[in-house]
Design an enzyme around this catalytic site. Structure first.
Site, mmCIF file in Angstrom:
data_model
loop_
_atom_site.group_PDB
_atom_site.id
_atom_site.type_symbol
_atom_site.label_atom_id
_atom_site.label_comp_id
_atom_site.label_asym_id
_atom_site.label_seq_id
_atom_site.Cartn_x
_atom_site.Cartn_y
_atom_site.Cartn_z
ATOM 1 N N SER A 67 0.583 -1.053 0.053
ATOM 2 C CA SER A 67 0.174 -0.026 -0.234
ATOM 3 C C SER A 67 0.880 1.824 -0.291
ATOM 4 C CB SER A 67 -0.928 0.528 1.089
ATOM 5 O OG SER A 67 -0.162 0.185 2.470
ATOM 6 N N ASP A 106 8.583 -10.540 7.359
ATOM 7 C CA ASP A 106 8.833 -9.479 8.661
ATOM 8 C C ASP A 106 10.109 -9.290 8.127
ATOM 9 O OD1 ASP A 106 9.760 -7.864 11.059
ATOM 10 O OD2 ASP A 106 9.360 -9.526 13.189
ATOM 11 N N ILE A 107 9.964 -7.554 8.655
ATOM 12 C CA ILE A 107 11.488 -7.014 7.596
ATOM 13 C C ILE A 107 12.776 -6.942 8.509
ATOM 14 C CG2 ILE A 107 10.486 -6.393 5.345
ATOM 15 C CD1 ILE A 107 10.761 -3.410 6.778
ATOM 16 N N ASN A 129 11.247 1.555 2.393
ATOM 17 C CA ASN A 129 10.209 2.333 2.772
ATOM 18 C C ASN A 129 9.536 1.790 3.171
ATOM 19 O OD1 ASN A 129 7.382 4.208 1.765
ATOM 20 N ND2 ASN A 129 6.941 1.272 1.471
ATOM 21 N N TYR A 176 9.984 8.107 16.146
ATOM 22 C CA TYR A 176 9.770 7.778 14.644
ATOM 23 C C TYR A 176 10.632 9.093 14.132
ATOM 24 C CZ TYR A 176 8.193 9.054 10.001
ATOM 25 O OH TYR A 176 7.749 9.367 9.314
ATOM 26 N N LYS A 178 14.086 7.851 11.461
ATOM 27 C CA LYS A 178 14.347 8.568 10.474
ATOM 28 C C LYS A 178 15.315 9.007 10.257
ATOM 29 C CE LYS A 178 10.753 7.244 8.475
ATOM 30 N NZ LYS A 178 10.666 5.450 7.215
#
Length: 248
Positions: free
Chosen positions: A15, A58-59, A85, A160, A164
């Site tokens: 998505s 699961d990455i 991503n 977060y 990042k």
């Protein structure tokens, strides 16, 4: 920009931004490896006749990451493009932040980026003498979070923003390490973008140069430049795609 016969791994491809990136790459001729925790049926339906491989798992798990890259090589014989991503975004403030949520964002956003870069570069991109790696960061990793409101109040959380910011630093470090192998590593830093992560969040875009939220395709357009042969002299860069939010 065409990607005829090139192979691209895209995480978070079910998505949002990942879906848009995978579709655009496929439309330009790439073979796409769709990586997600959830089935990618909505993406697959939009790929047309493009060659694809779906890898679900699961990455954050090193074994899954290595298995995904191995399956890519077994299926297509090579890999030229990696788009990191997939991500999570907690909105807890510092006082309420739990270790569980802290590590969820750090592991999904930063650890997985490290794992996938390591797995595609050594040995595959290094031996091929070519590679394009694009890491999706965020302007929150540069300015400490975008103030927002709505059902989910406040900025994106400290985990977060920290994750990042780490993606940006890691992008620059790896770019310096692998340029000698013909591999470029860049980052796209979205601003407020309409995806599942921002659902229920209201952003005031009236102060932006471009008064609207971004779309997944806006971000994908930037990713495709970095993924192309046209970007052979561009590395270690962070491209802010935020409607002018961060000007000044």
């Amino acid at each position: 920009m065409t990607f005829s016969k090139e192979v691209a791994i895209v995480t978070g491809a079910a998505s949002g931004i990942g879906q848009a990136v995978a579709i655009q790459l496929a439309q330009q001729g790439a073979k796409v490896v769709l990586v997600d925790l959830n089935p990618c049926q909505q993406t697959i339906r939009q790929l047309g006749d493009a060659d694809y491989l779906e890898c679900l798992g699961d990455i954050r798990n090193k074994e899954f990451v290595r298995a995904t890259v191995d399956r890519t090589i077994e299926t297509f014989g090579e890999v030229q493009i990696l788009v990191n991503n997939a991500g999570t975004a907690s909105r807890l403030d510092l006082e309420d932040m739990t270790e569980e949520m802290w590590y969820r964002d750090l592991d999904t956003n930063l650890k997985a980026t490290f794992l996938f870069m390591q797995a595609v570069i050594y040995p595959h991109m290094k031996e091929a003498g070519y590679g394009r790696i694009i890491n999706i960061s965020s302007i929150s990793g540069m300015n400490g979070g975008v103030v927002s409101g709505g059902e989910k109040n406040g900025r994106s959380g400290p985990a977060y923003s920290a994750s990042k910011g780490g993606v940006i630093a890691l992008t620059k470090w790896v770019a310096k390490e692998v340029g000698k192998y013909g591999i470029t590593v860049n980052s796209v830093a979205p601003g407020a973008t309409a995806t599942a992560i921002t659902a229920g969040v209201k952003y005031d875009t009236s102060g932006q140069v471009i008064d609207r939220m971004g779309t997944p395709d806006d971000i994908a357009d930037a990713v495709l430049y970095f993924a192309s042969k046209n970007a052979g002299y561009t590395t270690s860069q962070v491209l802010k795609v935020d409607g002018g939010y961060s000007i000044g």
